[in-house]
Design a protein around this motif. Structure first.
Motif, short mmCIF file in Angstrom:
data_model
loop_
_atom_site.label_atom_id
_atom_site.label_comp_id
_atom_site.label_asym_id
_atom_site.label_seq_id
_atom_site.Cartn_x
_atom_site.Cartn_y
_atom_site.Cartn_z
N ILE A 56 30.57 0.87 -18.27
CA ILE A 56 31.18 1.85 -19.16
C ILE A 56 31.37 1.44 -20.65
O ILE A 56 31.08 2.12 -21.62
CB ILE A 56 32.58 2.38 -18.44
CG1 ILE A 56 32.32 3.24 -17.20
CG2 ILE A 56 33.25 3.20 -19.73
CD1 ILE A 56 33.58 3.47 -16.42
N SER A 62 31.57 7.69 -20.51
CA SER A 62 32.84 8.03 -19.60
C SER A 62 32.37 7.55 -18.19
O SER A 62 31.16 7.40 -18.04
CB SER A 62 33.16 9.38 -19.72
OG SER A 62 32.20 10.43 -19.23
N ARG A 63 33.49 7.49 -17.20
CA ARG A 63 33.13 7.41 -15.97
C ARG A 63 32.16 8.44 -15.30
O ARG A 63 31.26 8.08 -14.60
CB ARG A 63 34.45 7.17 -15.19
CG ARG A 63 34.19 6.56 -13.84
CD ARG A 63 35.54 6.42 -13.07
NE ARG A 63 36.51 5.55 -13.87
CZ ARG A 63 36.65 4.29 -13.93
NH1 ARG A 63 35.76 3.51 -13.45
NH2 ARG A 63 37.50 3.59 -14.87
N LEU A 66 28.53 8.14 -16.49
CA LEU A 66 27.95 6.82 -15.61
C LEU A 66 27.50 7.16 -14.23
O LEU A 66 26.59 6.81 -14.03
CB LEU A 66 28.99 5.39 -15.88
CG LEU A 66 28.31 4.38 -15.41
CD1 LEU A 66 26.87 3.90 -15.88
CD2 LEU A 66 29.25 3.15 -15.24
#
Length: 293
Positions: A56, A62-63, A66
Motif C-alpha cells: 500500500i 488504498s487497500r 490494491l
C-alpha cells in the motif's frame, strides 16, 4: 452549468463527482496491477513481494485498490496472496498446461475444425524438428534417447490408447525442450490440448490400433533423426507424420459423408488446388508408399 443525466434530469454535485471518480479509480487499479505484475515477473516463483501494508505504501494506493489489482494479477497466475500469520503477496508462475488449456478452450468455442489443427501442427512440428536436431540441449537429447528406448520396448499390442496419448504429449514436451523455442513449443501444447477435447467420432486414432502402430513407427524415425542431430532427415520424418494425419482425416471425413461437399465444409482443400490431399486415391496411395520407403 449543471450536467444533464441521460433522462434529461439535472445531475447534482454528488452524482457528477461520482461519475468523474470512477475512471480515476479504475485507472488506479490498473496502475497498481501493472506494478504488481512487473514486480512478480522480476522475482522468482514463491518470492515475497511484501506484506499488504508494505505494498500500500510502495504503490501509494488504498487497500481496496490494491486488493482489486491483486485479484487481476492472481487471475494471470503471477501472484498468490496469503492471509494471516506469515502472509503476504508472493510471486507465482503460470503453468504452461493451464495457459495452453485456456487457449484450447478458446479454439473449441470458436468452432475450430480438426482440419485446421492438423494443418497447424505440420509447420510447427517441422520447425521444432529442425531446431531440435540442430540444438545443443544434451539433457533433452538424453531424454529423447530414453523415450525412444521405452517406445521400442513397448509392443503395439501392449500400447493402450491412453498410453499412446501420454507418449505423444511427452514426445512433444521433449521436442520443445530440444528446440529451445518456448513460443513454438507452447503453440504445439495448445494444439495437443485442443485434440484432447475432441469427441470419439473426431479422433483419428481411437479404436484404430493400426494407425497408432503406423504413427509410432514414423515418430520413432523422427526421434532417431533428432538424437543423431540430422536436421534434414528430421524435417522429412516430421512431414511424413503430418502426411499420415492428413490422409486419415480425409479418409474419415469421406467415410462419414460419402461426398465432397462435407470435405469442403470440414476444411479440406477444394479440387484443383494441386494439394496432395485432393489427389485421386490411387495417386495418394502411391505418394504415401514413396514417403514410407
Amino acid at each position: 452549468m449543471k450536467a444533464k443525466t441521460s433522462g434529461g434530469r439535472t445531475a447534482g454535485p454528488a452524482r457528477t463527482a461520482k461519475a468523474e471518480t470512477a475512471p480515476r479509480r479504475l485507472s488506479a487499479v490498473y496502475g497498481a496491477a501493472d506494478a504488481l505484475r512487473r514486480d512478480a515477473i522480476d522475482r522468482e516463483d514463491g518470492d515475497l513481494l511484501g506484506a499488504e501494508e508494505d505494498l500500500i505504501r510502495r504503490y501509494r494506493v488504498s487497500r481496496p485498490t490494491l486488493r482489486q489489482a491483486a485479484a487481476l494479477v492472481c487471475q494471470e497466475n503471477l501472484l498468490r496472496v496469503k492471509r494471516g500469520v506469515g502472509g503476504g503477496y508472493f510471486a507465482s508462475r503460470p503453468d504452461s498446461r493451464a495457459v495452453a488449456h485456456m487457449a484450447a478452450v478458446y479454439l473449441r468455442t470458436r468452432q475450430t475444425r480438426v482440419s485446421e489443427v492438423i494443418r497447424a501442427v505440420e509447420p510447427i512440428r517441422i520447425e521444432l524438428a529442425k531446431l531440435a536436431a540442430a540444438g545443443d540441449n544434451e539433457a533433452a537429447r538424453d531424454e529423447m534417447r530414453q523415450f525412444l528406448a521405452g517406445e521400442r520396448a513397448t509392443p503395439d499390442a501392449q500400447m493402450r490408447y491412453r498410453d499412446f496419448l501420454r507418449s505423444e504429449r511427452e514426445f512433444g514436451r521433449i521436442l520443445g525442450d530440444m528446440s529451445g523455442n518456448k513460443v513454438i513449443s507452447l503453440f504445439l501444447l495448445i494444439l495437443y490440448d485442443f485434440s484432447g477435447m475432441l469427441g470419439r467420432n473426431e479422433d483419428l486414432y481411437i479404436n484404430r490400433p493400426h494407425r497408432v502402430s503406423e504413427y509410432r513407427e514414423k515418430r520413432n524415425r523422427l526421434a532417431e533423426a533428432l538424437i543423431e542431430g540430422d536436421a534434414e532427415l528430421a524435417v522429412v520424418a516430421a512431414k511424413r507424420c503430418a502426411m499420415n494425419a492428413s490422409e486419415w482425416l480425409l479418409e474419415d471425413l469421406g467415410a462419414q459423408s460419402g461426398g465432397s461437399a462435407f470435405l469442403h465444409l470440414a476444411g479440406a482443400p477444394p479440387e484443383g488446388d494441386g494439394t496432395t490431399a485432393r489427389r485421386p486415391a490411387k495417386e495418394r496411395k502411391a505418394a504415401a508408399s514413396r514417403a514410407g520407403a
